[in-house]
Design an enzyme around this catalytic site. Structure first.
Site, mmCIF file in Angstrom:
data_model
loop_
_atom_site.group_PDB
_atom_site.id
_atom_site.type_symbol
_atom_site.label_atom_id
_atom_site.label_comp_id
_atom_site.label_asym_id
_atom_site.label_seq_id
_atom_site.Cartn_x
_atom_site.Cartn_y
_atom_site.Cartn_z
ATOM 1 C CB THR A 135 -0.876 -0.008 1.288
ATOM 2 O OG1 THR A 135 -1.944 -0.926 1.127
ATOM 3 C CG2 THR A 135 -1.479 1.343 1.622
ATOM 4 N NE ARG A 163 -9.348 -7.121 1.328
ATOM 5 C CZ ARG A 163 -8.277 -6.383 1.596
ATOM 6 N NH1 ARG A 163 -7.831 -5.545 0.689
ATOM 7 N NH2 ARG A 163 -7.666 -6.473 2.745
ATOM 8 C CB VAL A 164 -13.688 -2.682 0.636
ATOM 9 C CG1 VAL A 164 -13.160 -1.334 1.123
ATOM 10 C CG2 VAL A 164 -14.523 -2.496 -0.624
ATOM 11 N N GLY A 165 -10.498 -3.210 1.631
ATOM 12 C CA GLY A 165 -9.616 -3.310 2.792
ATOM 13 C C GLY A 165 -9.738 -2.098 3.707
ATOM 14 C CG ASP A 166 -6.275 -1.242 5.998
ATOM 15 O OD1 ASP A 166 -6.132 -1.913 4.948
ATOM 16 O OD2 ASP A 166 -5.336 -0.676 6.567
ATOM 17 C CB THR A 210 1.039 -0.461 4.769
ATOM 18 O OG1 THR A 210 1.165 -1.593 3.878
ATOM 19 C CG2 THR A 210 2.321 -0.305 5.562
ATOM 20 N N GLY A 211 -0.728 -3.043 5.813
ATOM 21 C CA GLY A 211 -0.660 -4.366 6.428
ATOM 22 C C GLY A 211 -1.938 -5.137 6.211
ATOM 23 C CB THR A 212 -3.289 -8.120 7.930
ATOM 24 O OG1 THR A 212 -2.752 -7.608 9.146
ATOM 25 C CG2 THR A 212 -2.408 -9.244 7.448
ATOM 26 N N GLY A 213 -5.214 -5.702 6.112
ATOM 27 C CA GLY A 213 -6.296 -4.731 6.216
ATOM 28 C C GLY A 213 -7.399 -5.142 7.163
HETATM 29 N N1 ASP Z 1 -3.854 -2.809 3.906
HETATM 30 C C1 ASP Z 1 -3.979 -3.164 2.520
HETATM 31 C C2 ASP Z 1 -5.255 -3.909 2.287
HETATM 32 O O1 ASP Z 1 -5.610 -4.725 3.107
HETATM 33 C C3 ASP Z 1 -2.851 -4.015 2.030
HETATM 34 C C4 ASP Z 1 -1.510 -3.571 2.440
HETATM 35 O O2 ASP Z 1 -1.304 -2.548 3.070
HETATM 36 O O3 ASP Z 1 -0.588 -4.310 2.104
HETATM 37 O O4 ASP Z 1 -5.854 -3.735 1.249
#
Ligand code: ASP
Length: 328
Positions: free
Chosen positions: A194, A222-225, A245-248
């Site tokens: 991200t 799918r929608v993330g954070d 950034t990470g596991t949304g």
């Molecule tokens: N946070 C982002 C999402 O889940 C992915 C990421 O930051 O790597 O879409």
């Protein structure tokens, strides 16, 4: 005038090991991070707003195929690209976001258009697209967004039949091209990508912006954070500007960024204490991995992450840019 203006950016976190990047790749990432943070810093040095600085920095990261946002966004399992983005102004606490949008060249500019030209905060689907066309946003066809690397990532991930976040997929690809004996087993808990920026301007105002293509091989829809305020993006002059950034899904369930701001506001913790609490203690409760960047109204900058690496950089007006990738 007179606040200690500065900007910080990230280009995703994850299993980014020294061994996974060649010296040339490492130099390309660092050069790009430095050039983007310098461009954002220039806006601040000229007296421009934090909002303009983060918009520019994130749009430049979106234009760079090295990062998972805009050009270079990852593919869904249907071979499409669906992008999420948001922006928040710490002075007015106004915000805008878009989710699952296609073909918009700069999703962060789309988020800003929602904030500035609609009565809404988050827009999706056909309605969003129509609104963005009416407001003159640039659209590109699918060839603009297509990169060989991302497509190869999708194929590889599909072979392994898992959902994978961005930078680990890149690891697999590198390994494959180096003819490694065996691709690493997929570990969806450790793959991210991200882009984001946070800034404090000379007028003492904060802003944050975040943009992503999400996860390789994600389900369409799918929608993330990233477009969720308080999860992937947050800014309030009273506390801090933050981008994640990470596991949304973990950032959404824990409202990680709002948690940091709340700890600052209600417990009187510093940005550093609050951010470290969330990244080190809270996210793991949600099996969350990744990192955040943050800046407060005094110009304190934090870049904590609980993964092996995070593409990151910052620059204070009048000082040199700092850029780094690995944890140590
Ligand atoms: N946070 C982002 C999402 O889940 C992915 C990421 O930051 O790597 O879409």
């Amino acid at each position: 005038m007179g606040a200690p203006a500065a900007i910080a950016i990230h280009g995703g976190a994850g299993t980014i090991l020294r061994s996974s990047l060649t010296a040339e790749q490492e130099a390309r990432y660092l050069d790009e991070l430095r050039s983007v943070v310098t461009a954002g810093n220039e806006v601040l040095a000229q007296g421009g707003s934090a909002l303009d600085a983060v918009s520019l920095a994130v749009s430049l990261l979106e234009d760079c195929p090295l990062f998972n946002a805009g050009k270079g966004a990852v593919f869904t399992n249907a071979g499409t690209m669906e992008m999420d983005a948001s922006i928040m102004d710490g002075k007015t606490r106004r915000a805008g976001g878009v989710a699952c949008i296609q073909y918009v060249r700069n999703p962060v500019r789309a988020a800003r258009a929602v904030m500035e030209h609609s009565p809404h905060v988050l827009m999706v689907g056909k309605g969003a697209e129509e609104f963005l066309r009416q407001h003159g946003l640039a659209f590109e066809d699918s060839t603009y967004f297509y990169t060989e690397e991302r497509h190869a990532q999708l194929l590889r991930v599909q072979q392994e039949s898992g959902m994978l976040l961005d930078h680990d997929a890149a690891n697999l690809l590198t390994m494959a091209s180096e003819q490694a004996a065996e691709p690493a087993p997929l570990d969806p808990d450790k793959k991210f990508g991200t882009v984001g920026a946070v800034a404090l301007d000379l007028h003492g105002n904060l802003a944050a912006a975040t943009s992503t293509g999400g996860m390789t091989n994600k389900l369409p829809g799918r929608v993330g954070d990233t477009p969720m305020l308080g999860a992937g993006c947050y800014a309030d002059n009273q506390t801090a500007a933050l981008s994640a950034t990470g596991t949304g899904e973990a950032f959404m369930r824990s409202l990680a960024l709002h948690d940091i701001a709340a700890q600052m506001q209600y417990l009187g913790l510093s940005l550093e204490q609050a951010a470290s609490n969330v990244v080190t203690n809270k996210l793991p409760l949600y099996e969350g991995q990744g990192g955040i960047i943050g800046i407060d109204a005094s110009g304190n900058i934090v870049l904590p992450f609980n993964t092996e690496g995070m593409y990151r950089a910052y620059q204070r007006v009048g000082e040199a840019a700092f850029a780094a990738i690995y944890a140590s």
